[in-house]
Design a protein around this motif. Structure first.
Motif, PDB file in Angstrom:
ATOM      1  N   GLU A   7       0.815  -1.201   0.000  1.00  0.00           N
ATOM      2  CA  GLU A   7       0.000   0.000   0.000  1.00  0.00           C
ATOM      3  C   GLU A   7       0.853   1.258   0.000  1.00  0.00           C
ATOM      4  N   ASP A   8       2.017   1.229   0.651  1.00  0.00           N
ATOM      5  CA  ASP A   8       2.831   2.451   0.696  1.00  0.00           C
ATOM      6  C   ASP A   8       3.414   2.804  -0.665  1.00  0.00           C
ATOM      7  N   PHE A   9       3.546   1.814  -1.570  1.00  0.00           N
ATOM      8  CA  PHE A   9       3.965   2.123  -2.945  1.00  0.00           C
ATOM      9  C   PHE A   9       2.758   2.527  -3.789  1.00  0.00           C
ATOM     10  N   ARG A  10       1.671   1.808  -3.660  1.00  0.00           N
ATOM     11  CA  ARG A  10       0.461   2.149  -4.418  1.00  0.00           C
ATOM     12  C   ARG A  10      -0.067   3.520  -4.024  1.00  0.00           C
ATOM     13  N   HIS A 116      -2.069  -1.983 -21.950  1.00  0.00           N
ATOM     14  CA  HIS A 116      -2.296  -2.851 -20.796  1.00  0.00           C
ATOM     15  C   HIS A 116      -2.530  -2.000 -19.554  1.00  0.00           C
ATOM     16  N   VAL A 117      -3.475  -2.408 -18.741  1.00  0.00           N
ATOM     17  CA  VAL A 117      -3.743  -1.766 -17.459  1.00  0.00           C
ATOM     18  C   VAL A 117      -3.896  -2.880 -16.429  1.00  0.00           C
ATOM     19  N   GLY A 160      20.489 -13.060   0.825  1.00  0.00           N
ATOM     20  CA  GLY A 160      20.089 -11.746   0.362  1.00  0.00           C
ATOM     21  C   GLY A 160      18.660 -11.779  -0.125  1.00  0.00           C
ATOM     22  N   ALA A 161      18.027 -10.619  -0.096  1.00  0.00           N
ATOM     23  CA  ALA A 161      16.652 -10.499  -0.576  1.00  0.00           C
ATOM     24  C   ALA A 161      16.488  -9.167  -1.301  1.00  0.00           C
ATOM     25  N   VAL A 162      15.617  -9.153  -2.304  1.00  0.00           N
ATOM     26  CA  VAL A 162      15.316  -7.943  -3.066  1.00  0.00           C
ATOM     27  C   VAL A 162      13.810  -7.843  -3.243  1.00  0.00           C
ATOM     28  N   LYS A 163      13.292  -6.651  -3.011  1.00  0.00           N
ATOM     29  CA  LYS A 163      11.906  -6.345  -3.361  1.00  0.00           C
ATOM     30  C   LYS A 163      11.937  -5.209  -4.378  1.00  0.00           C
ATOM     31  N   GLU A 164      11.360  -5.473  -5.551  1.00  0.00           N
ATOM     32  CA  GLU A 164      11.399  -4.529  -6.661  1.00  0.00           C
ATOM     33  C   GLU A 164       9.968  -4.105  -6.997  1.00  0.00           C
ATOM     34  N   GLN A 165       9.697  -2.821  -6.893  1.00  0.00           N
ATOM     35  CA  GLN A 165       8.366  -2.283  -7.171  1.00  0.00           C
ATOM     36  C   GLN A 165       8.464  -1.287  -8.325  1.00  0.00           C
ATOM     37  N   LYS A 166       7.545  -1.414  -9.294  1.00  0.00           N
ATOM     38  CA  LYS A 166       7.603  -0.557 -10.483  1.00  0.00           C
ATOM     39  C   LYS A 166       6.203  -0.135 -10.916  1.00  0.00           C
ATOM     40  N   PHE A 167       6.120   1.105 -11.332  1.00  0.00           N
ATOM     41  CA  PHE A 167       4.936   1.625 -12.010  1.00  0.00           C
ATOM     42  C   PHE A 167       5.379   2.105 -13.385  1.00  0.00           C
ATOM     43  N   TYR A 168       4.633   1.729 -14.410  1.00  0.00           N
ATOM     44  CA  TYR A 168       4.966   2.100 -15.792  1.00  0.00           C
ATOM     45  C   TYR A 168       3.747   2.748 -16.426  1.00  0.00           C
ATOM     46  N   ALA A 169       3.977   3.829 -17.181  1.00  0.00           N
ATOM     47  CA  ALA A 169       2.915   4.484 -17.939  1.00  0.00           C
ATOM     48  C   ALA A 169       3.497   5.025 -19.227  1.00  0.00           C
ATOM     49  N   ASP A 170       2.713   5.012 -20.308  1.00  0.00           N
ATOM     50  CA  ASP A 170       3.193   5.587 -21.564  1.00  0.00           C
ATOM     51  C   ASP A 170       2.082   6.349 -22.279  1.00  0.00           C
ATOM     52  N   LEU A 171       2.460   7.039 -23.341  1.00  0.00           N
ATOM     53  CA  LEU A 171       1.517   7.873 -24.081  1.00  0.00           C
ATOM     54  C   LEU A 171       0.385   7.070 -24.711  1.00  0.00           C
ATOM     55  N   ALA A 172       0.645   5.779 -24.968  1.00  0.00           N
ATOM     56  CA  ALA A 172      -0.388   4.951 -25.588  1.00  0.00           C
ATOM     57  C   ALA A 172      -1.531   4.638 -24.630  1.00  0.00           C
ATOM     58  N   GLY A 173      -1.276   4.760 -23.309  1.00  0.00           N
ATOM     59  CA  GLY A 173      -2.318   4.496 -22.332  1.00  0.00           C
ATOM     60  C   GLY A 173      -2.047   3.350 -21.389  1.00  0.00           C
ATOM     61  N   THR A 174      -0.918   2.632 -21.564  1.00  0.00           N
ATOM     62  CA  THR A 174      -0.586   1.542 -20.652  1.00  0.00           C
ATOM     63  C   THR A 174      -0.283   2.090 -19.258  1.00  0.00           C
ATOM     64  N   THR A 176       0.740   0.083 -15.588  1.00  0.00           N
ATOM     65  CA  THR A 176       0.937  -1.172 -14.867  1.00  0.00           C
ATOM     66  C   THR A 176       1.707  -0.920 -13.576  1.00  0.00           C
ATOM     67  N   THR A 177       1.365  -1.692 -12.553  1.00  0.00           N
ATOM     68  CA  THR A 177       2.042  -1.630 -11.262  1.00  0.00           C
ATOM     69  C   THR A 177       2.447  -3.048 -10.879  1.00  0.00           C
ATOM     70  N   GLN A 178       3.708  -3.213 -10.436  1.00  0.00           N
ATOM     71  CA  GLN A 178       4.232  -4.559 -10.197  1.00  0.00           C
ATOM     72  C   GLN A 178       5.096  -4.608  -8.941  1.00  0.00           C
ATOM     73  N   GLN A 179       5.185  -5.815  -8.392  1.00  0.00           N
ATOM     74  CA  GLN A 179       6.045  -6.050  -7.227  1.00  0.00           C
ATOM     75  C   GLN A 179       6.646  -7.449  -7.326  1.00  0.00           C
ATOM     76  N   ARG A 180       7.971  -7.524  -7.254  1.00  0.00           N
ATOM     77  CA  ARG A 180       8.671  -8.809  -7.313  1.00  0.00           C
ATOM     78  C   ARG A 180       9.542  -8.975  -6.079  1.00  0.00           C
ATOM     79  N   VAL A 181       9.597 -10.202  -5.562  1.00  0.00           N
ATOM     80  CA  VAL A 181      10.458 -10.534  -4.429  1.00  0.00           C
ATOM     81  C   VAL A 181      11.338 -11.706  -4.832  1.00  0.00           C
ATOM     82  N   ARG A 182      12.597 -11.653  -4.460  1.00  0.00           N
ATOM     83  CA  ARG A 182      13.515 -12.755  -4.723  1.00  0.00           C
ATOM     84  C   ARG A 182      14.496 -12.911  -3.567  1.00  0.00           C
TER      85      ARG A 182
END
Length: 502
Positions: A7-10, A116-117, A160-174, A176-182
């Motif tokens: 929630e703190d990223f969203r 994509h949304v 070791g551990a990694v949490k990767e959070q990403k939000f992507y947006a482009d002019l076309a309208g995509t 997306t919000t993502q979260q990966r843990v490894r």
């Protein structure tokens, strides 16, 4: 219950940042513009002989704007997650494109991609960053004490551990919000006696899982730690006393814990299309597998079926969409031993007429531009294929290898040499004891052409690494490679000591 992005990223002003950056880029004439907002947290703990030796926990966050203006790339990033910073980044990216235009030799075109949304979260049960560091240290200390009490001289335990959070947006309208843990746990046992020094590392690969990989049950996704730690002292003792291999030709049975790295170096890097075209050479060189061989190059035996995949559960390169807004997918790279596909991003897909990217763009931080990166490149099992024991039982004179260690490969991904953690002599279909000082050497096409048996689904495992390097400035990506046990005939075996070579 399915996991959601934290929630703190969203709760960050993601849409406001996208609106500010993309509107500005569009006003300035960008044909394409995208915004990434990223937060990457990494932590590690290191224990030496049961005592805490070090650790860290750091987070990097920021935003990045990438544009295409008059067929030329522009890029800029910022640490501040404010609409004002997003507008400045868009201004800077467009300016960079215009300054760079006279130096550009090719016009940048991007392959089409549907809009994509959505939201995507990787498959894990327990967020490792919810586990107190004291609990992490206690587990590594307990494992270390178990090995030390069994006669091992030294133990290095780390994770070791990694949490990767990403939000992507482009002019076309995509959008997306993502979260990966490894996670990546490693234990190394060191044995020192009057006969010498020997080391052996656990076979547990890094995985797209959470804390359950270390502390859960096997049914919950944990590695079989109890079994491996119980066996490790005896195995490293046997290895220390093992005879040195006699160089020559052997049939080689390769376990997935070793074969994944051979796949990574001789297939994964070789079938990155930017390398094969000569656009990329940093870290790993170019490739012998050039596009003129697509559909005709005999990469290996008829048993060879290799896929690129960014969707496999728990894969380190698995995600919902790549860093160009492309929905991830699975596709064939080698089929029936013939080269039939490559790994692509949107620019290379458009450049080569491929029609669509297969989702291989990735940036390791908000300060880096996305580049073409490796998928989970995997050798597929044979549906009714044999077990590992059945493969070994059919070998008269050979060697069985487990675990990865060192490697060497030329800058065309063609001539290579690999070692391992554990080697066993095979005589008349039975394992007859350990060997040491073993390396196998071949060319890529000779090695894969000698593949005579491929294991069934029960032998298939995901290996991988956190530290695949590419690009200049350099970027690091995590990637998995799945494979079954396989048999290779007539492989050249080297002895890694000068005495053995003589």
């Amino acid at each position: 219950m399915a996991r959601q992005v934290d929630e703190d990223f969203r709760g960050l002003p993601l849409q406001a940042l996208a609106d500010a950056a993309l509107q500005r880029a569009g006003e300035l004439g960008a044909e394409h513009a995208d915004l990434r907002v990223e937060r990457v947290r990494g932590a590690d703990v290191r224990v030496r002989d049961g005592q805490l030796a070090g650790g860290g926990d750091a987070t990097q966050s920021g935003l990045a704007v990438r544009v295409v203006v008059d067929g030329t790339w522009g890029f800029a990033s910022a640490a501040d997650l404010t609409p004002e910073a997003a507008v400045r980044a868009a201004d800077d990216a467009v300016q960079m494109a215009r300054v760079s235009r006279p130096l550009s030799t090719e016009r940048v075109e991007l392959a089409d991609e549907p809009v994509h949304v959505g939201e995507w979260v990787s498959s894990y049960a327990v967020d490792p960053f919810d586990v107190p560091q004291s609990q992490q240290v206690e587990l590594l200390q307990a494992w270390s004490r178990e090995l030390l009490s069994a006669g091992v001289t030294h133990v290095d335990a780390e994770w070791g551990a990694v949490k990767e959070q990403k939000f992507y947006a482009d002019l076309a309208g995509t959008r997306t919000t993502q979260q990966r843990v490894r996670v990546q746990p490693v234990l190394t046992a060191v044995l020192v006696t009057g006969d010498g020094v020997e080391t052996m590392r656990t076979l547990a690969p890094p995985a797209g899982r959470g804390w359950e990989y270390l502390a859960g049950t096997v049914d919950e996704g944990a590695w079989a730690w109890a079994d491996e730690l119980a066996q490790l002292p005896e195995l490293v003792t046997e290895k220390l006393k093992a005879p040195s291999v006699q160089a020559g030709e052997y049939d080689l049975v390769v376990h997935p814990s070793n074969l994944w790295l051979t796949i990574h170096e001789s297939i994964g890097h070789a079938t990155e299309l930017d390398r094969a075209l000569g656009y990329e050479a940093a870290y790993a060189g170019t490739s012998f597998a050039t596009p003129d061989g697509l559909g005709t190059l005999r990469y290996g035996s008829d048993l060879m079926h290799v896929t690129g995949d960014r969707t496999v559960e728990h894969g380190l390169s698995t995600t919902g969409w790549d860093d160009e807004g492309v929905a991830t997918q699975s596709w064939d790279i080698v089929r029936d031993g013939t080269l039939v596909g490559y790994q692509l991003d949107r620019r290379i897909a458009a450049l080569t007429g491929a029609g669509r990217s297969n989702g291989c763009a990735f940036a390791d931080s908000p300060g880096h531009v996305p580049i073409q990166r490796m998928a989970n490149v995997s050798l597929q099992p044979v549906a009714d294929g044999p077990s590992t024991d059945e493969i070994i039982s059919g070998v008269e004179h050979g060697i069985y290898v487990m675990g990865d260690k060192s490697w060497s490969i030329d800058m065309q991904r063609y001539n290579f040499q690999f070692t391992g953690q554990r080697f066993y002599r095979i005589e008349h279909g039975r394992l007859t004891g350990m060997l040491k000082d073993v390396a196998y050497q071949a060319t890529t096409t000779d090695f894969w052409g000698s593949m005579a048996r491929v294991g069934g689904p029960g032998t298939w495992e995901l290996g991988g690494a956190f530290n695949c390097g590419k690009g200049q400035p350099g970027q690091v990506a995590a990637v998995s490679h799945g494979c079954p046990t396989a048999l290779f005939t007539g492989v050249r075996i080297l002895n890694t000591t000068e005495e053995g070579q003589a």
